[in-house]
Design a protein around this motif. Structure first.
Motif, short mmCIF file in Angstrom:
data_model
loop_
_atom_site.label_atom_id
_atom_site.label_comp_id
_atom_site.label_asym_id
_atom_site.label_seq_id
_atom_site.Cartn_x
_atom_site.Cartn_y
_atom_site.Cartn_z
N ARG A 1 0.62 -1.19 0.04
CA ARG A 1 0.10 -0.04 0.05
C ARG A 1 1.00 1.13 0.10
N SER A 2 1.96 0.95 0.71
CA SER A 2 2.81 2.26 0.50
C SER A 2 3.41 2.50 -0.85
N GLN A 3 3.36 1.38 -1.63
CA GLN A 3 3.87 1.89 -3.10
C GLN A 3 2.66 2.24 -4.04
N SER A 4 1.58 2.62 -3.21
CA SER A 4 0.37 2.94 -4.17
C SER A 4 -0.03 2.12 -5.03
N VAL A 5 -0.06 0.56 -4.73
CA VAL A 5 -0.70 -0.35 -5.65
C VAL A 5 -2.07 -0.26 -5.99
N ASP A 6 -2.56 -0.62 -7.07
CA ASP A 6 -4.05 -0.44 -7.43
C ASP A 6 -4.76 -1.62 -6.68
N GLY A 7 -4.07 -2.48 -6.25
CA GLY A 7 -4.91 -3.79 -5.58
C GLY A 7 -4.00 -4.82 -4.88
N VAL A 8 -4.13 -5.60 -4.04
CA VAL A 8 -3.34 -6.58 -3.52
C VAL A 8 -4.01 -8.19 -3.69
N ILE A 9 -3.31 -8.88 -4.08
CA ILE A 9 -3.38 -10.07 -4.06
C ILE A 9 -2.87 -11.00 -3.03
N VAL A 10 -3.34 -11.79 -2.04
CA VAL A 10 -2.50 -12.50 -0.99
C VAL A 10 -2.81 -14.08 -1.55
N VAL A 11 -1.42 -14.65 -1.78
CA VAL A 11 -1.32 -16.20 -2.18
C VAL A 11 -0.95 -16.73 -0.73
#
Length: 147
Positions: free
Chosen positions: A128-138
């Motif tokens: 989130r600190s990298q300003s990603v558009d979304g996160v996927i947790v594997v």
């Protein structure tokens, strides 16, 4: 990509192409270049091809920081994962990267040393600190989010 020669000062290096260079070579405005790069269906095919030819000739690379300021999107998806040396997580990560590439996204990875709720939270926060558009947790185990 511009090659750096040994002993060359920054002032001696050729600068990277900017949107105005593309516009000048293609004989269009910078706004038209922006439209071609962001919404190509709104530009006449012959104009679009001239702009894309100029992009290729100049090896133009859009400025992702500037694009993010305008669109509010980074074009990056974050993936939190654990033990990518194993076949399952590695093949999942490979599939995510391929799908992201097909959708014009980059992928940033937060690889965890321990698979538990605290480390997953740290990985998500880092992305989130990298300003990603979304996160996927594997997570290979349902219990990973519970711990």
């Amino acid at each position: 990509m511009t090659k750096v020669r040994p002993g060359e000062s920054p002032a001696e290096r050729p600068r990277a192409a900017v949107m105005e260079d593309v516009a000048e070579l293609a004989g269009v405005s910078a706004m038209t270049v922006s439209r071609v790069l962001n919404a190509p269906e709104k530009v006449r095919p012959e104009t679009r091809e001239r702009v894309l030819a100029a992009v290729r000739e100049l090896d133009y690379r859009p400025n992702s920081a500037a694009r993010m300021l305008v669109t509010g999107r980074s074009g990056v998806l974050g993936v939190v994962c654990f033990d990518t040396t194993l076949y399952g997580p590695a093949s999942t990560l490979f599939g995510v990267e391929q799908a992201a590439r097909d959708s014009d996204y980059l992928v940033s990875i937060a690889s965890l040393p321990v698979l538990d709720r605290r480390w997953i939270g740290r990985g998500v926060d880092r992305l989130r600190s990298q300003s990603v558009d979304g996160v996927i947790v594997v997570a290979p185990h349902e219990s990973a989010a519970e711990g």
